[in-house]
Design a protein around this motif. Structure first.
Motif, PDB file in Angstrom:
ATOM      1  N   VAL A  58       0.859  -1.188   0.000  1.00  0.00           N
ATOM      2  CA  VAL A  58       0.000   0.000   0.000  1.00  0.00           C
ATOM      3  C   VAL A  58       0.892   1.234   0.000  1.00  0.00           C
ATOM      4  O   VAL A  58       1.743   1.388   0.883  1.00  0.00           O
ATOM      5  N   PRO A  59       0.751   2.114  -0.994  1.00  0.00           N
ATOM      6  CA  PRO A  59       1.630   3.288  -1.064  1.00  0.00           C
ATOM      7  C   PRO A  59       1.361   4.266   0.073  1.00  0.00           C
ATOM      8  O   PRO A  59       0.225   4.411   0.541  1.00  0.00           O
ATOM      9  N   SER A  60       2.400   4.919   0.526  1.00  0.00           N
ATOM     10  CA  SER A  60       2.249   5.991   1.505  1.00  0.00           C
ATOM     11  C   SER A  60       2.050   7.300   0.762  1.00  0.00           C
ATOM     12  O   SER A  60       2.302   7.388  -0.439  1.00  0.00           O
ATOM     13  N   PHE A  61       1.596   8.319   1.457  1.00  0.00           N
ATOM     14  CA  PHE A  61       1.409   9.622   0.816  1.00  0.00           C
ATOM     15  C   PHE A  61       1.803  10.721   1.784  1.00  0.00           C
ATOM     16  O   PHE A  61       1.890  10.500   2.990  1.00  0.00           O
ATOM     17  N   ARG A  62       2.038  11.883   1.236  1.00  0.00           N
ATOM     18  CA  ARG A  62       2.504  13.004   2.040  1.00  0.00           C
ATOM     19  C   ARG A  62       1.460  13.387   3.079  1.00  0.00           C
ATOM     20  O   ARG A  62       0.276  13.539   2.781  1.00  0.00           O
ATOM     21  N   ASN A  63       1.910  13.524   4.312  1.00  0.00           N
ATOM     22  CA  ASN A  63       1.013  13.890   5.401  1.00  0.00           C
ATOM     23  C   ASN A  63       0.610  15.358   5.272  1.00  0.00           C
ATOM     24  O   ASN A  63       1.463  16.254   5.325  1.00  0.00           O
ATOM     25  N   GLN A  64      -0.677  15.603   5.083  1.00  0.00           N
ATOM     26  CA  GLN A  64      -1.178  16.964   4.878  1.00  0.00           C
ATOM     27  C   GLN A  64      -1.852  17.523   6.133  1.00  0.00           C
ATOM     28  O   GLN A  64      -2.585  18.502   6.062  1.00  0.00           O
ATOM     29  N   LEU A  65      -1.569  16.915   7.280  1.00  0.00           N
ATOM     30  CA  LEU A  65      -2.233  17.327   8.514  1.00  0.00           C
ATOM     31  C   LEU A  65      -1.993  18.798   8.821  1.00  0.00           C
ATOM     32  O   LEU A  65      -2.914  19.524   9.209  1.00  0.00           O
ATOM     33  N   SER A  66      -0.748  19.262   8.648  1.00  0.00           N
ATOM     34  CA  SER A  66      -0.423  20.645   8.991  1.00  0.00           C
ATOM     35  C   SER A  66      -1.241  21.640   8.164  1.00  0.00           C
ATOM     36  O   SER A  66      -1.536  22.752   8.619  1.00  0.00           O
ATOM     37  N   GLU A  67      -1.642  21.229   6.947  1.00  0.00           N
ATOM     38  CA  GLU A  67      -2.421  22.109   6.079  1.00  0.00           C
ATOM     39  C   GLU A  67      -3.887  22.160   6.499  1.00  0.00           C
ATOM     40  O   GLU A  67      -4.644  23.019   6.036  1.00  0.00           O
ATOM     41  N   ARG A  68      -4.289  21.228   7.362  1.00  0.00           N
ATOM     42  CA  ARG A  68      -5.694  21.127   7.747  1.00  0.00           C
ATOM     43  C   ARG A  68      -5.947  21.630   9.168  1.00  0.00           C
ATOM     44  O   ARG A  68      -7.024  21.411   9.716  1.00  0.00           O
ATOM     45  N   ILE A  69      -4.971  22.261   9.765  1.00  0.00           N
ATOM     46  CA  ILE A  69      -5.146  22.799  11.110  1.00  0.00           C
ATOM     47  C   ILE A  69      -5.402  24.303  11.011  1.00  0.00           C
ATOM     48  O   ILE A  69      -4.514  25.071  10.627  1.00  0.00           O
ATOM     49  N   LEU A  70      -6.605  24.703  11.345  1.00  0.00           N
ATOM     50  CA  LEU A  70      -6.983  26.117  11.282  1.00  0.00           C
ATOM     51  C   LEU A  70      -6.459  26.855  12.504  1.00  0.00           C
ATOM     52  O   LEU A  70      -6.460  26.315  13.611  1.00  0.00           O
ATOM     53  N   PRO A  71      -6.027  28.098  12.334  1.00  0.00           N
ATOM     54  CA  PRO A  71      -5.669  28.928  13.498  1.00  0.00           C
ATOM     55  C   PRO A  71      -6.896  29.153  14.377  1.00  0.00           C
ATOM     56  O   PRO A  71      -8.034  29.089  13.904  1.00  0.00           O
ATOM     57  N   GLU A  72      -6.666  29.442  15.657  1.00  0.00           N
ATOM     58  CA  GLU A  72      -7.781  29.700  16.574  1.00  0.00           C
ATOM     59  C   GLU A  72      -8.664  30.840  16.075  1.00  0.00           C
ATOM     60  O   GLU A  72      -9.889  30.783  16.197  1.00  0.00           O
ATOM     61  N   THR A  73      -8.038  31.860  15.522  1.00  0.00           N
ATOM     62  CA  THR A  73      -8.820  33.018  15.055  1.00  0.00           C
ATOM     63  C   THR A  73      -9.793  32.626  13.953  1.00  0.00           C
ATOM     64  O   THR A  73     -10.915  33.134  13.892  1.00  0.00           O
ATOM     65  N   ASP A  74      -9.381  31.703  13.079  1.00  0.00           N
ATOM     66  CA  ASP A  74     -10.262  31.247  12.000  1.00  0.00           C
ATOM     67  C   ASP A  74     -11.430  30.437  12.558  1.00  0.00           C
ATOM     68  O   ASP A  74     -12.581  30.598  12.127  1.00  0.00           O
ATOM     69  N   VAL A  75     -11.150  29.566  13.512  1.00  0.00           N
ATOM     70  CA  VAL A  75     -12.214  28.758  14.112  1.00  0.00           C
ATOM     71  C   VAL A  75     -13.230  29.660  14.812  1.00  0.00           C
ATOM     72  O   VAL A  75     -14.449  29.502  14.634  1.00  0.00           O
ATOM     73  N   LEU A  76     -12.746  30.610  15.587  1.00  0.00           N
ATOM     74  CA  LEU A  76     -13.642  31.506  16.319  1.00  0.00           C
ATOM     75  C   LEU A  76     -14.456  32.377  15.366  1.00  0.00           C
ATOM     76  O   LEU A  76     -15.623  32.684  15.639  1.00  0.00           O
ATOM     77  N   ARG A  77     -13.848  32.770  14.243  1.00  0.00           N
ATOM     78  CA  ARG A  77     -14.583  33.574  13.259  1.00  0.00           C
ATOM     79  C   ARG A  77     -15.686  32.740  12.601  1.00  0.00           C
ATOM     80  O   ARG A  77     -16.803  33.227  12.389  1.00  0.00           O
ATOM     81  N   ILE A  78     -15.386  31.478  12.279  1.00  0.00           N
ATOM     82  CA  ILE A  78     -16.388  30.587  11.693  1.00  0.00           C
ATOM     83  C   ILE A  78     -17.589  30.452  12.628  1.00  0.00           C
ATOM     84  O   ILE A  78     -18.747  30.540  12.206  1.00  0.00           O
ATOM     85  N   VAL A  79     -17.305  30.261  13.915  1.00  0.00           N
ATOM     86  CA  VAL A  79     -18.376  30.064  14.902  1.00  0.00           C
ATOM     87  C   VAL A  79     -19.171  31.356  15.117  1.00  0.00           C
ATOM     88  O   VAL A  79     -20.406  31.359  15.123  1.00  0.00           O
TER      89      VAL A  79
END
Length: 289
Positions: free
Chosen positions: A106-127
């Protein structure tokens, strides 16, 4: 009594490929069943053979096929992992004479987790920009509890209990694990405002038909709220879980507590969030001027 020299009867566990697949899917979470069934259908349509006649070469050709189809690396990995899982299950059940998928890489792939973590300010603005009380409570619960979307969609009021001035939520999560998560007072208050005359067995997050809100509806709520907040990313429900873990660790929360809250089976899984947003690097010790 049966003689030691008598032949042991072998009980057939599955009579067809379809029955084998149903046995393989049984007991898995609904979203996992849907994903695995989709990959099993993709594979069986491609090989167009009874599973007992599938060879390693057939699986390798399927691997080439999904790679050439331009699917996302994560989709390719999930597809091949599902196929391997099916053949391993069939072998253990005695449906196959040997595990033909064991040799598949099974091939591995580049971990994109860091690209999917929103800053706190973005989360609070969404809410904060969400005008609908129910939808705002959904966003807050996803973030404050680090829940999976399947977990909040199945919530009933009896799963919520008061704790002093706030409360706690008990969910039946991935892998059949039950966990209880403490909820901050502000989020608890937002949830209680939704209850009104609801009974203990009523859904916390109701649809227009007064049943449980489904996962696709919550995804649409998250996507629309993110667009409203001007977030130029394809934000999903799981991004709030990522944000919970990352922000809690950033604020000094012990990693074992984050692990318990999110229901990770391994501390290594939780540790990925530390690697996704490191606080320092050995490069900082170098003289680069």
């Amino acid at each position: 009594m049966r003689s030691e020299n008598s032949t042991t009867e072998i009980i057939r566990q599955a009579d067809s490929d379809e029955q084998l697949i149903e046995l393989w899917l049984h007991g898995r979470p609904p979203h996992t069943q849907r994903a695995y069934r989709r990959e099993a259908d993709r594979f069986t349509k491609f090989v167009d053979l009874p599973l007992r006649k599938v060879t390693l070469a057939d699986i390798q050709q399927f691997a080439d096929h999904v790679d050439e189809a331009g699917l996302k690396p994560s989709t390719i990995q999930r597809s091949l992992s599902a196929v391997k899982s099916l053949f391993t299950f069939g072998f253990k059940l005695g449906y196959f004479p040997f595990d033909v998928g064991q040799a598949v890489k099974v091939p591995s792939f580049r971990n994109q987790l860091s690209e999917r973590i929103l800053p706190e300010t973005d989360v609070l603005r969404i809410v904060s920009l969400e005008p609908n009380p129910r939808n705002r409570a959904i966003l807050l619960t996803l973030y404050a509890g680090g829940f999976r979307v399947s977990e909040i969609c199945s919530l009933k009021w009896r799963h919520l209990q008061e704790r002093d001035s706030a409360g706690q939520i008990t969910v039946f999560g991935k892998g059949g694990k039950t966990r209880t998560v403490l909820i901050p007072e502000s989020v608890w208050d937002a949830l209680l405002r939704l209850r009104r005359e609801a009974t203990d067995d009523d859904p916390v997050f109701r649809s227009r038909k007064r049943g449980h809100l489904n996962e696709s509806a919550v995804w649409r709520i998250v996507r629309k709220a993110s667009e409203r907040a001007g977030i130029d990313k394809d934000v999903s429900c799981h991004w709030f879980r990522h944000a919970h873990a990352s922000h809690a660790l950033d604020r000094g929360c012990p990693i074992h507590l984050v692990q318990a809250t999110l229901g990770h089976s391994s501390i290594a899984t939780t540790g990925k969030y530390l690697h996704a947003k490191p606080s320092e690097s050995s490069g900082g010790y170098l003289c680069c001027e």
